[in-house]
Design a protein around this motif. Structure first.
Motif, PDB file in Angstrom:
ATOM      1  N   GLU A   1      45.516  28.552   2.417  1.00 14.02           N
ATOM      2  CA  GLU A   1      45.624  28.645   3.876  1.00 14.02           C
ATOM      3  C   GLU A   1      47.072  28.899   4.303  1.00 14.02           C
ATOM      4  O   GLU A   1      47.340  29.737   5.161  1.00 14.02           O
ATOM      5  CB  GLU A   1      45.090  27.367   4.517  1.00 14.02           C
ATOM      6  N   ARG A   2      48.007  28.193   3.698  1.00 19.49           N
ATOM      7  CA  ARG A   2      49.423  28.397   4.044  1.00 19.49           C
ATOM      8  C   ARG A   2      49.882  29.798   3.626  1.00 19.49           C
ATOM      9  O   ARG A   2      50.627  30.451   4.359  1.00 19.49           O
ATOM     10  CB  ARG A   2      50.298  27.326   3.394  1.00 19.49           C
TER      11      ARG A   2
ATOM     12  N   ARG B   1      48.017  32.428   3.536  1.00 20.26           N
ATOM     13  CA  ARG B   1      47.448  33.322   4.545  1.00 20.26           C
ATOM     14  C   ARG B   1      48.280  33.318   5.825  1.00 20.26           C
ATOM     15  O   ARG B   1      48.501  34.361   6.431  1.00 20.26           O
ATOM     16  CB  ARG B   1      46.015  32.926   4.860  1.00 20.26           C
ATOM     17  N   GLU B   2      48.721  32.123   6.260  1.00 17.24           N
ATOM     18  CA  GLU B   2      49.551  32.030   7.462  1.00 17.24           C
ATOM     19  C   GLU B   2      50.826  32.854   7.293  1.00 17.24           C
ATOM     20  O   GLU B   2      51.255  33.534   8.221  1.00 17.24           O
ATOM     21  CB  GLU B   2      49.927  30.572   7.742  1.00 17.24           C
TER      22      GLU B   2
ATOM     23  N   ILE C   1      51.304  35.407   5.218  1.00 18.81           N
ATOM     24  CA  ILE C   1      51.001  36.833   5.095  1.00 18.81           C
ATOM     25  C   ILE C   1      50.791  37.469   6.464  1.00 18.81           C
ATOM     26  O   ILE C   1      51.211  38.593   6.704  1.00 18.81           O
ATOM     27  CB  ILE C   1      49.755  37.044   4.197  1.00 18.81           C
ATOM     28  N   VAL C   2      50.177  36.745   7.381  1.00 25.97           N
ATOM     29  CA  VAL C   2      49.851  37.282   8.708  1.00 25.97           C
ATOM     30  C   VAL C   2      51.102  37.529   9.555  1.00 25.97           C
ATOM     31  O   VAL C   2      51.104  38.424  10.397  1.00 25.97           O
ATOM     32  CB  VAL C   2      48.881  36.320   9.434  1.00 25.97           C
ATOM     33  N   ARG C   3      52.140  36.791   9.321  1.00 22.53           N
ATOM     34  CA  ARG C   3      53.354  36.936  10.136  1.00 22.53           C
ATOM     35  C   ARG C   3      53.971  38.315   9.968  1.00 22.53           C
ATOM     36  O   ARG C   3      53.952  38.909   8.896  1.00 22.53           O
ATOM     37  CB  ARG C   3      54.375  35.889   9.750  1.00 22.53           C
ATOM     38  N   ASP C   4      54.549  38.815  11.045  1.00 26.79           N
ATOM     39  CA  ASP C   4      55.165  40.147  11.031  1.00 26.79           C
ATOM     40  C   ASP C   4      56.409  40.199  10.160  1.00 26.79           C
ATOM     41  O   ASP C   4      56.542  41.044   9.297  1.00 26.79           O
ATOM     42  CB  ASP C   4      55.526  40.597  12.445  1.00 26.79           C
TER      43      ASP C   4
END
Length: 95
Positions: A58-59, A61-62, A64-67
């Protein structure tokens, strides 16, 4: 010189105004930034210490999503990715 609270009408966009509000709050109460850093560090330590694959994933993924990642976040991503790979390699069940 007194700090002036930002007014919405002085900014062209909502993000500019919100960033000005954050800068104002950080200047008015400097301990806020330290508190935010402590909360982030505790979350990071908690995720790394517990080696619960779901939380590590989960962390990741968080992040990876950031620009754009800060250098600290890039280092955290590398640590968590290595932790995940190591756990997966030594785990008999898989994740």
């Amino acid at each position: 010189m007194a700090l002036k609270r930002p007014r919405r009408r002085d900014y062209d966009s909502e993000p500019e105004w919100l960033n000005a509000c954050l800068r104002y709050l950080d200047a008015k109460w400097p301990a806020r930034e330290d508190q935010r850093k402590r909360v982030q560090a505790f979350a990071r330590w908690d995720a790394e210490a517990s080696i619960e694959p779901a939380r590590v994933i989960e962390r990741l993924r968080e992040l990876i999503v950031r620009d754009d990642l800060t250098p600290d976040e890039e280092a955290e991503f590398e640590r968590l990715a290595d932790l995940y790979r190591d756990h997966k390699k030594h785990s008999t069940k898989g994740i």
